[in-house]
Design a protein around this motif. Structure first.
Motif, PDB file in Angstrom:
ATOM      1  N   TYR A  38       0.850  -1.180   0.000  1.00  0.00           N
ATOM      2  CA  TYR A  38       0.000   0.000   0.000  1.00  0.00           C
ATOM      3  C   TYR A  38       0.889   1.235   0.000  1.00  0.00           C
ATOM      4  O   TYR A  38       1.971   1.228   0.574  1.00  0.00           O
ATOM      5  N   ALA A  39       0.383   2.307  -0.630  1.00  0.00           N
ATOM      6  CA  ALA A  39       1.087   3.587  -0.623  1.00  0.00           C
ATOM      7  C   ALA A  39       0.110   4.662  -0.173  1.00  0.00           C
ATOM      8  O   ALA A  39      -1.051   4.678  -0.602  1.00  0.00           O
ATOM      9  N   TYR A  40       0.594   5.554   0.688  1.00  0.00           N
ATOM     10  CA  TYR A  40      -0.228   6.641   1.219  1.00  0.00           C
ATOM     11  C   TYR A  40       0.531   7.950   1.031  1.00  0.00           C
ATOM     12  O   TYR A  40       1.703   8.046   1.401  1.00  0.00           O
ATOM     13  N   TRP A  41      -0.145   8.951   0.442  1.00  0.00           N
ATOM     14  CA  TRP A  41       0.467  10.237   0.174  1.00  0.00           C
ATOM     15  C   TRP A  41      -0.125  11.298   1.079  1.00  0.00           C
ATOM     16  O   TRP A  41      -1.334  11.297   1.336  1.00  0.00           O
ATOM     17  N   SER A  42       0.706  12.224   1.521  1.00  0.00           N
ATOM     18  CA  SER A  42       0.202  13.374   2.264  1.00  0.00           C
ATOM     19  C   SER A  42      -0.580  14.262   1.288  1.00  0.00           C
ATOM     20  O   SER A  42      -0.404  14.171   0.066  1.00  0.00           O
ATOM     21  N   GLU A  43      -1.441  15.094   1.829  1.00  0.00           N
ATOM     22  CA  GLU A  43      -2.264  15.953   0.981  1.00  0.00           C
ATOM     23  C   GLU A  43      -1.436  16.871   0.090  1.00  0.00           C
ATOM     24  O   GLU A  43      -1.834  17.182  -1.028  1.00  0.00           O
ATOM     25  N   ASP A  44      -0.270  17.291   0.559  1.00  0.00           N
ATOM     26  CA  ASP A  44       0.565  18.177  -0.249  1.00  0.00           C
ATOM     27  C   ASP A  44       1.443  17.413  -1.243  1.00  0.00           C
ATOM     28  O   ASP A  44       2.150  18.026  -2.042  1.00  0.00           O
ATOM     29  N   GLY A  45       1.402  16.061  -1.213  1.00  0.00           N
ATOM     30  CA  GLY A  45       2.178  15.267  -2.159  1.00  0.00           C
ATOM     31  C   GLY A  45       3.669  15.257  -1.899  1.00  0.00           C
ATOM     32  O   GLY A  45       4.454  14.844  -2.758  1.00  0.00           O
ATOM     33  N   LEU A  46       4.083  15.659  -0.711  1.00  0.00           N
ATOM     34  CA  LEU A  46       5.512  15.734  -0.404  1.00  0.00           C
ATOM     35  C   LEU A  46       6.007  14.605   0.486  1.00  0.00           C
ATOM     36  O   LEU A  46       7.215  14.490   0.714  1.00  0.00           O
ATOM     37  N   GLU A  47       5.101  13.802   1.005  1.00  0.00           N
ATOM     38  CA  GLU A  47       5.502  12.683   1.851  1.00  0.00           C
ATOM     39  C   GLU A  47       4.716  11.445   1.435  1.00  0.00           C
ATOM     40  O   GLU A  47       3.508  11.507   1.224  1.00  0.00           O
ATOM     41  N   ILE A  48       5.422  10.337   1.319  1.00  0.00           N
ATOM     42  CA  ILE A  48       4.819   9.077   0.895  1.00  0.00           C
ATOM     43  C   ILE A  48       5.218   7.999   1.887  1.00  0.00           C
ATOM     44  O   ILE A  48       6.401   7.835   2.203  1.00  0.00           O
ATOM     45  N   THR A  49       4.217   7.266   2.366  1.00  0.00           N
ATOM     46  CA  THR A  49       4.475   6.134   3.248  1.00  0.00           C
ATOM     47  C   THR A  49       4.056   4.867   2.521  1.00  0.00           C
ATOM     48  O   THR A  49       2.934   4.766   2.036  1.00  0.00           O
ATOM     49  N   GLY A  50       4.981   3.923   2.425  1.00  0.00           N
ATOM     50  CA  GLY A  50       4.704   2.625   1.828  1.00  0.00           C
ATOM     51  C   GLY A  50       4.649   1.569   2.914  1.00  0.00           C
ATOM     52  O   GLY A  50       5.468   1.583   3.843  1.00  0.00           O
ATOM     53  N   VAL A  51       3.667   0.689   2.819  1.00  0.00           N
ATOM     54  CA  VAL A  51       3.497  -0.394   3.782  1.00  0.00           C
ATOM     55  C   VAL A  51       3.400  -1.686   2.988  1.00  0.00           C
ATOM     56  O   VAL A  51       2.504  -1.833   2.155  1.00  0.00           O
ATOM     57  N   SER A  52       4.336  -2.594   3.215  1.00  0.00           N
ATOM     58  CA  SER A  52       4.325  -3.866   2.485  1.00  0.00           C
ATOM     59  C   SER A  52       4.276  -5.027   3.470  1.00  0.00           C
ATOM     60  O   SER A  52       4.921  -4.999   4.510  1.00  0.00           O
ATOM     61  N   PHE A  53       3.474  -6.033   3.124  1.00  0.00           N
ATOM     62  CA  PHE A  53       3.280  -7.224   3.953  1.00  0.00           C
ATOM     63  C   PHE A  53       3.988  -8.390   3.290  1.00  0.00           C
ATOM     64  O   PHE A  53       3.788  -8.641   2.095  1.00  0.00           O
ATOM     65  N   TRP A  54       4.791  -9.114   4.069  1.00  0.00           N
ATOM     66  CA  TRP A  54       5.663 -10.161   3.548  1.00  0.00           C
ATOM     67  C   TRP A  54       5.348 -11.516   4.170  1.00  0.00           C
ATOM     68  O   TRP A  54       4.828 -11.589   5.276  1.00  0.00           O
ATOM     69  N   ASP A  55       5.747 -12.583   3.458  1.00  0.00           N
ATOM     70  CA  ASP A  55       5.619 -13.944   3.986  1.00  0.00           C
ATOM     71  C   ASP A  55       6.434 -14.125   5.262  1.00  0.00           C
ATOM     72  O   ASP A  55       6.029 -14.838   6.174  1.00  0.00           O
ATOM     73  N   SER A  56       7.612 -13.479   5.288  1.00  0.00           N
ATOM     74  CA  SER A  56       8.543 -13.663   6.406  1.00  0.00           C
ATOM     75  C   SER A  56       9.560 -12.528   6.409  1.00  0.00           C
ATOM     76  O   SER A  56       9.693 -11.796   5.426  1.00  0.00           O
ATOM     77  N   ARG A  57      10.284 -12.430   7.495  1.00  0.00           N
ATOM     78  CA  ARG A  57      11.389 -11.467   7.565  1.00  0.00           C
ATOM     79  C   ARG A  57      12.435 -11.800   6.506  1.00  0.00           C
ATOM     80  O   ARG A  57      12.992 -10.929   5.852  1.00  0.00           O
ATOM     81  N   GLU A  58      12.676 -13.095   6.306  1.00  0.00           N
ATOM     82  CA  GLU A  58      13.688 -13.538   5.335  1.00  0.00           C
ATOM     83  C   GLU A  58      13.323 -13.123   3.905  1.00  0.00           C
ATOM     84  O   GLU A  58      14.202 -12.713   3.140  1.00  0.00           O
ATOM     85  N   SER A  59      12.045 -13.237   3.536  1.00  0.00           N
ATOM     86  CA  SER A  59      11.663 -12.850   2.173  1.00  0.00           C
ATOM     87  C   SER A  59      11.834 -11.341   1.981  1.00  0.00           C
ATOM     88  O   SER A  59      12.282 -10.892   0.916  1.00  0.00           O
TER      89      SER A  59
END
Length: 98
Positions: A38-59
């Motif tokens: 998932y990607a989330y942008w601030s209203e001003d478009g200057l900050e982006i937070t990405g959240v990724s879900f993985w099978d494991s820490r190793e992957s």
């Protein structure tokens, strides 16, 4: 409850760079072990937070150390002013039905 393995990155980008940054941000090839992203942008478009879900820490670690991820990060670099990243483990919180 099922445990999740999550990588979170927050980046401050240069003004006007959102479209170019988003093109550079897309992984190629698609990482093995990545379940959701998932990607989330601030209203001003200057900050982006990405959240990724993985099978494991190793992957996640395998992708982070790959040549493809190195190329992706190099492609993003001209647009990034600051970044913070971290790996987390957690669970979904139960929200009561209303």
């Amino acid at each position: 409850m099922r445990e999740h393995f999550v990588w979170v990155s927050t980046r401050r980008i240069k003004p006007g760079a959102l479209d170019a940054f988003e093109r550079a941000w897309r992984p190629d090839p698609y990482p093995e072990g990545l379940r959701h992203a998932y990607a989330y942008w601030s209203e001003d478009g200057l900050e982006i937070t990405g959240v990724s879900f993985w099978d494991s820490r190793e992957s996640c670690d395998s992708w982070r150390g790959s040549e493809a991820e190195t190329r992706r990060r190099e492609a993003m670099a001209p647009y990034v002013l600051e970044e913070r990243e971290g790996f987390y483990r957690g669970r979904e919180l139960g929200v009561p039905v209303r």
